[in-house]
Structures are given as structure tokens and as C-alpha cells.
Design an enzyme around this catalytic site. Structure first.
Site, PDB file in Angstrom:
ATOM      1  CG  ASN A 153     -56.808   7.790  -2.851  1.00  0.00           C
ATOM      2  OD1 ASN A 153     -56.228   6.762  -2.438  1.00  0.00           O
ATOM      3  ND2 ASN A 153     -56.177   8.590  -3.609  1.00  0.00           N
ATOM      4  CD1 TRP A 154     -60.685   5.205   2.033  1.00  0.00           C
ATOM      5  CD2 TRP A 154     -60.242   3.131   2.824  1.00  0.00           C
ATOM      6  NE1 TRP A 154     -62.051   4.586   2.481  1.00  0.00           N
ATOM      7  CE2 TRP A 154     -61.932   3.156   3.037  1.00  0.00           C
ATOM      8  CE3 TRP A 154     -59.835   1.678   3.387  1.00  0.00           C
ATOM      9  CZ2 TRP A 154     -62.790   2.209   3.565  1.00  0.00           C
ATOM     10  CZ3 TRP A 154     -60.691   0.727   4.004  1.00  0.00           C
ATOM     11  CH2 TRP A 154     -62.142   1.489   3.925  1.00  0.00           C
ATOM     12  CE  LYS A 155     -55.125  11.100  -0.921  1.00  0.00           C
ATOM     13  NZ  LYS A 155     -55.029  12.284  -0.954  1.00  0.00           N
TER      14      LYS A 155
ATOM     15  CG  HIS B 148     -53.133   9.889  -6.310  1.00  0.00           C
ATOM     16  ND1 HIS B 148     -52.406  10.909  -5.540  1.00  0.00           N
ATOM     17  CD2 HIS B 148     -54.397  10.298  -6.135  1.00  0.00           C
ATOM     18  CE1 HIS B 148     -53.226  11.422  -4.704  1.00  0.00           C
ATOM     19  NE2 HIS B 148     -54.208  11.167  -5.089  1.00  0.00           N
TER      20      HIS B 148
ATOM     21  CD  GLU C 123     -51.510  11.877  -1.927  1.00  0.00           C
ATOM     22  OE1 GLU C 123     -51.782  10.638  -1.953  1.00  0.00           O
ATOM     23  OE2 GLU C 123     -52.217  12.886  -1.674  1.00  0.00           O
TER      24      GLU C 123
ATOM     25  CD  GLU D 281     -57.441  13.228  -7.609  1.00  0.00           C
ATOM     26  OE1 GLU D 281     -58.607  13.001  -6.708  1.00  0.00           O
ATOM     27  OE2 GLU D 281     -56.415  12.643  -7.255  1.00  0.00           O
TER      28      GLU D 281
ATOM     29  N   GLY E  84     -56.216  17.345  -0.649  1.00  0.00           N
ATOM     30  CA  GLY E  84     -55.768  17.573   0.815  1.00  0.00           C
ATOM     31  C   GLY E  84     -55.654  19.050   1.371  1.00  0.00           C
TER      32      GLY E  84
ATOM     33  CB  SER F 155     -60.469  19.850  -1.218  1.00  0.00           C
ATOM     34  OG  SER F 155     -59.469  19.970  -0.669  1.00  0.00           O
TER      35      SER F 155
ATOM     36  N   GLY G 185     -60.755  11.779  -1.239  1.00  0.00           N
ATOM     37  CA  GLY G 185     -59.647  11.017  -0.061  1.00  0.00           C
ATOM     38  C   GLY G 185     -60.244  11.284   1.071  1.00  0.00           C
ATOM     39  N   GLY G 186     -59.906  12.511   1.990  1.00  0.00           N
ATOM     40  CA  GLY G 186     -60.127  12.679   3.404  1.00  0.00           C
ATOM     41  C   GLY G 186     -61.407  12.362   3.755  1.00  0.00           C
TER      42      GLY G 186
END
Ligand code: PGA
Length: 256
Positions: A8-10, A94, A96, A166, A172, A210, A231-232
Site C-alpha cells: 500500500n503506497w498510500k 483502510h 486512514e 490492521e 506506521g 509495521s 505500507g512503509g
């Protein structure tokens, strides 16, 4: 069974950055084939990513979808538009989207319905906030998100459904859930899926929050967990490839 590892590159990466990433990443496709890899760039990079991923072993995903196929919905994107780029998966609900943009279970339910109608595979995200985790409410919160998100969904329509557990406090933050918490959540989701659809075989469970190359082995070796949403640690091609290698070798270990 192949692991599912979704990136997930956001809201990161321009078209140019996307092309550079995929060109580099593609080189490792043979070596990474033990996992089903899904890349979910921002909408504006779907076209570039779709072209660069064409005829590779990797899949394209989107980060959101509108529940109508067209109409006066400023700023939204429809299933038809996503499909045009070769999108196969779509992240829905998600945290966010839920907590920054106020998405409700009802809207998420409509999005899941629409994705299934258009033959897109939803990656349906659920997870509790830190205060719910601390007060022992994890199961209650995720079961409610699950029931409302899947309300009235025709079991016949589900050929594939991916559910990502999640925890909001793990996203994150560098603080992943414990193996035990992830196992409890996966089990709770699968039991509820049995109750709703009387068939857990069409549903895959991911853990997200994470995940990195050092901890991914903890999650992909949990019975009931089929992969991760990252993600990150998916933002650099070589880091992401390293994480997939670590997952594949941990999985081989589990299957021995
Ligand atoms: P993270 O994000 O891996 O950076 O914690 C996961 C996600 O938001 O899906």
C-alpha cells in the site's frame, strides 16, 4: 498456497517514481514467485504501474473505489475506471479512510458490494484503535466492522475476498501487533466468516501494521494468516523485495 503480499503506497510516488520502482522490482519476479505480490499505487500512477506491470507476475491494486459506476461524485473513482488500468484488487476501508476521511461501515459495505459486482477482489481492512486494544475490546470492534462491512453480501458473489487485520495503533508506528494478538484476530475473523458464509475457503486473511523484513516471518507462520499488507516497507523496491524473500523463506519453514 502462495502468500499474498500487498504493497500500500498510500499518497507516495509520482508516475516517474512508479516507473523507476517497477522497472527495478520486475527484475526479481522469478525469484519472488513464491508470493502473490500486489502493488497498490495512488490513482494517478495506476496507468504507469499498469503498463510497467503488464505481463509480469505481479498484480495491480487500487487504494479506494466509489460504489457507483459513474455520476456526480467529485473526486471519486469508479470500478470501470479502475478496471481500465488492469486493476484486480482494491483496498477498502483502510483505517486512514475511516479515521481521517470519516468513511463509515455502511459506505464500506457498499464499496465491497460494488467491487465484487465488478469482479475486483476487495482487500477489506478492519482493526481496532489503541484505546479499544487497551480495554480488551479488539474482538468486539473487529466483529462489528466485519458484520456491518459484509452485511447482505451474497455468498455466491464471493469468489475471492481478502480481509486485512490492521490494528490502527500498529499502522506506521513501528510497533507491530504481537504474534499472539494477530493469531487471536485471525481466528476470530475466520470463525465469523464461517458463521456468515458457512465457508472460510474463499477468504484470505492478511496482517498489516509495521510489517518489515525482520518481523514478517512472525506473521506468515501463524495458522490462518495468508500474507501481509505493507505500507512503509514497500516504498523502496529493494526493501520490499527483501521483505518478500524473508516471507517466502519463513513460509517454507512453516510448511516443512
Ligand atoms: P505500515 O502501513 O506498514 O506503514 O504500518 C500498513 C498499512 O497502512 O496498510
Amino acid at each position: 498456497m502462495n502468500l499474498i503480499i500487498a504493497a500500500n503506497w498510500k499518497m507516495y510516488k509520482t508516475n516517474q517514481e512508479t516507473k523507476e520502482y517497477v522497472e527495478k522490482f520486475k527484475v526479481w519476479q522469478g525469484e519472488l514467485s513464491g508470493s502473490q505480490v500486489i502493488i497498490c499505487p495512488p490513482f494517478t500512477a495506476l496507468s504507469a504501474a499498469g503498463e510497467a506491470l503488464f505481463k509480469t507476475a505481479f498484480h495491480l491494486g487500487a487504494q479506494n473505489i466509489m460504489w457507483e459506476s459513474e455520476g456526480a461524485f467529485t473526486g471519486e473513482i469508479s470500478p470501470l475506471m479502475l478496471k481500465e488500468f488492469g486493476v484486480r484488487y482494491v483496498i477498502i476501508g483502510h483505517s486512514e479512510r475511516r479515521w481521517i476521511f470519516g468513511e463509515t461501515n455502511e459506505q464500506i459495505n457498499k464499496k465491497i458490494n460494488t467491487a465484487l459486482e465488478y469482479n475486483l477482489i476487495p482487500i477489506f481492512c478492519i482493526g481496532e484503535k489503541a484505546e479499544d486494544h487497551q480495554s480488551g475490546q479488539m474482538e468486539k470492534v473487529i466483529l462489528n466492522q466485519l458484520r456491518e462491512g459484509l452485511e447482505g453480501i451474497d455468498p455466491e458473489k464471493i469468489k475471492n475476498l481478502v480481509i486485512a487485520y490492521e490494528p490502527v495503533w500498529a499502522i506506521g508506528t513501528g510497533i507491530a501487533a504481537s504474534q499472539e494478538d494477530a493469531a487471536v484476530a485471525a481466528n476470530c475473523i475466520l470463525e465469523e466468516i464461517d458463521r456468515i458464509f458457512e465457508d472460510r475457503s474463499k477468504v484470505k486473511i492478511l496482517y498489516g501494521g509495521s510489517v518489515n523484513k525482520d518481523n514478517i516471518g512472525d506473521f506468515v507462520t501463524i495458522p490462518g494468516i495468508d500474507g501481509t499488507l505493507v505500507g512503509g516497507a514497500s516504498l523502496q523496491a529493494d526493501t520490499f523485495a527483501g521483505l518478500i524473500r524473508a516471507a517466502n523463506s519463513a513460509r517454507v519453514y512453516r510448511e516443512v
